[in-house]
Scaffold this active site. Structure first.
Site, mmCIF file in Angstrom:
data_model
loop_
_atom_site.group_PDB
_atom_site.id
_atom_site.type_symbol
_atom_site.label_atom_id
_atom_site.label_comp_id
_atom_site.label_asym_id
_atom_site.label_seq_id
_atom_site.Cartn_x
_atom_site.Cartn_y
_atom_site.Cartn_z
ATOM 1 N N ASN A 1 0.905 -1.043 -0.107
ATOM 2 C CA ASN A 1 0.434 -0.056 0.398
ATOM 3 C C ASN A 1 1.097 1.086 0.013
ATOM 4 O O ASN A 1 1.370 1.428 0.901
ATOM 5 C CB ASN A 1 -0.676 -0.216 1.490
ATOM 6 C CG ASN A 1 -1.381 1.285 1.381
ATOM 7 O OD1 ASN A 1 -1.855 2.093 0.756
ATOM 8 N ND2 ASN A 1 -2.507 0.923 2.772
ATOM 9 N N LYS B 149 -0.044 4.616 0.131
ATOM 10 C CA LYS B 149 -0.716 5.486 0.236
ATOM 11 C C LYS B 149 -0.303 7.162 -0.960
ATOM 12 O O LYS B 149 -0.375 6.389 -1.828
ATOM 13 C CB LYS B 149 -0.560 5.674 2.239
ATOM 14 C CG LYS B 149 -0.387 4.415 2.555
ATOM 15 C CD LYS B 149 0.160 4.602 4.109
ATOM 16 C CE LYS B 149 -0.012 2.534 4.704
ATOM 17 N NZ LYS B 149 0.291 2.924 6.147
ATOM 18 N N HIS C 172 -9.425 0.821 5.102
ATOM 19 C CA HIS C 172 -8.013 1.451 5.216
ATOM 20 C C HIS C 172 -8.201 2.382 6.829
ATOM 21 O O HIS C 172 -8.867 2.941 6.704
ATOM 22 C CB HIS C 172 -6.424 2.000 4.352
ATOM 23 C CG HIS C 172 -5.833 1.881 5.054
ATOM 24 N ND1 HIS C 172 -4.957 2.498 5.939
ATOM 25 C CD2 HIS C 172 -4.280 1.418 5.543
ATOM 26 C CE1 HIS C 172 -3.873 2.629 6.475
ATOM 27 N NE2 HIS C 172 -3.685 1.413 6.043
ATOM 28 N N GLU D 87 -6.442 4.685 8.084
ATOM 29 C CA GLU D 87 -6.108 6.377 7.903
ATOM 30 C C GLU D 87 -7.439 6.150 6.912
ATOM 31 O O GLU D 87 -8.182 7.698 7.520
ATOM 32 C CB GLU D 87 -5.316 6.074 6.807
ATOM 33 C CG GLU D 87 -3.486 5.562 7.364
ATOM 34 C CD GLU D 87 -2.867 5.699 6.868
ATOM 35 O OE1 GLU D 87 -2.814 5.352 5.821
ATOM 36 O OE2 GLU D 87 -1.451 5.025 7.382
ATOM 37 N N GLU E 298 -4.895 -5.214 10.842
ATOM 38 C CA GLU E 298 -4.380 -4.344 10.881
ATOM 39 C C GLU E 298 -4.921 -3.164 12.316
ATOM 40 O O GLU E 298 -5.024 -2.996 12.068
ATOM 41 C CB GLU E 298 -4.197 -3.304 9.703
ATOM 42 C CG GLU E 298 -3.754 -3.910 8.149
ATOM 43 C CD GLU E 298 -2.788 -3.158 7.412
ATOM 44 O OE1 GLU E 298 -2.440 -2.723 6.761
ATOM 45 O OE2 GLU E 298 -3.883 -1.991 7.604
ATOM 46 N N GLY F 59 2.765 2.187 10.966
ATOM 47 C CA GLY F 59 3.675 3.317 10.550
ATOM 48 C C GLY F 59 4.448 3.929 12.200
ATOM 49 O O GLY F 59 5.166 5.456 12.350
ATOM 50 N N SER G 213 3.662 -2.449 10.172
ATOM 51 C CA SER G 213 4.988 -2.201 10.570
ATOM 52 C C SER G 213 5.084 -3.594 10.348
ATOM 53 O O SER G 213 6.900 -3.916 11.194
ATOM 54 C CB SER G 213 5.671 -2.216 12.085
ATOM 55 O OG SER G 213 5.497 -1.346 12.314
HETATM 56 P P1 PGA Z 1 3.230 0.016 7.704
HETATM 57 O O1 PGA Z 1 1.400 -0.035 6.833
HETATM 58 O O2 PGA Z 1 4.043 -1.065 7.197
HETATM 59 O O3 PGA Z 1 3.650 1.202 7.025
HETATM 60 O O4 PGA Z 1 2.795 0.056 8.887
HETATM 61 C C1 PGA Z 1 0.461 -0.665 7.050
HETATM 62 C C2 PGA Z 1 -0.645 -0.295 6.723
HETATM 63 O O5 PGA Z 1 -1.397 0.612 6.283
HETATM 64 O O6 PGA Z 1 -0.948 -1.734 5.692
#
Ligand code: PGA
Length: 249
Positions: free
Chosen positions: A9, A11, A94, A96, A166, A172, A212
């Site tokens: 992803n 983003k 997601h 976010e 997640e 992140g 992560s």
């Molecule tokens: P990350 O993000 O690997 O940077 O923690 C995962 C995601 O948001 O799908």
């Protein structure tokens, strides 16, 4: 047998040139793998990404879509628009999108329904926040998210669903769920689906872990019985890191 999947992803990262460069590197170096490999560049670069990956097995996903067919929805993208440029999978839900753009389970149920009606495959994301885990509510939260957005689907829709658990506190942040925490939740998710639908539907659905995942922890997480791969954010922006994670399957 359910698919193993490693998905990136991207983003709101990578302009057109950077997108072309990363895709070229990924397709040139992609190892032989049993996993389906997918990437989700930004909307403006999706069409070009499909072209660049035409002779690659890497699939292109969108990061979001709107639930309406078309019309006066400034700034939005429809399922048909994605399909028209050759995108066959869409990420929905997601964290976010939920946290910064107010997406609720009810809204997501509409998006999922439209995506499936149109023939898109859906990568549905969900997971608890830190305070919910600390309070011991994580199983309840996850169950409610699944129920509200997915449990009115009919049996046959499940072959077009991929789940991505997640935990928000691991996205992140550099903090990962331990492989045991991931396995515990994935097993719970499978059990919840088995109870709402059937054992065979629960067995067939791929459940990815996200939060992560890095080259140094992917293998241990992926080794767990109910973890079928990962949805990767930060580490998907660097070809060698993403490919090392693909190799960890
Ligand atoms: P990350 O993000 O690997 O940077 O923690 C995962 C995601 O948001 O799908």
């Amino acid at each position: 047998m359910r698919s193993k999947i490693v998905a990136g992803n991207w983003k709101m990262n990578k302009n057109l040139e950077e997108t072309e460069k990363l895709l070229a590197e990924l397709s040139a170096k992609l190892p032989n793998t049993e996993a389906e490999v997918m990437v989700a560049p930004t909307f403006v670069n999706l069409s070009r990404s499909v072209q660049v990956l035409e002779s690659s097995t890497i699939q292109v996903m969108a990061q979001n879509m709107h639930f309406e067919e078309s019309g006066a929805f400034t700034g939005e993208i429809s399922a048909d628009m994605l399909l028209n440029i050759g995108v066959e999978t869409v990420i929905l839900g997601h964290s976010e999108r939920r946290a910064y753009f107010g997406e609720t389970d009810e809204l997501l149920a509409k998006k999922v329904a439209k995506a499936l009606e149109k023939g898109l495959r859906v990568m549905f994301c969900f997971g608890e926040e830190l305070d919910e885990r600390k309070a011991g509510n994580h199983f309840k939260v996850v169950e409610t998210q699944l129920k509200n957005a997915l449990f009115s689907l009919d049996n046959s829709s499940w072959s077009s669903i991929v789940l991505a658990y997640e935990p928000v506190w691991a996205i992140g942040t550099g903090e990962t769920a331990s492989p045991e925490q991931a396995q515990e939740m994935h097993a719970f998710i499978r059990k919840t689906i088995a109870e709402a639908y059937s054992n065979s539907i629960a067995d067939e659905v791929s459940i990815l872990y996200g939060g992560s995942v890095k080259p140094n922890n992917a293998q241990e997480i992926f080794s767990k019985t109910d973890v079928d791969g990962g949805l990767i954010g930060g580490a998907s922006l660097v070809a060698d890191d993403f490919l090392a994670i693909v190799n960890a399957i």
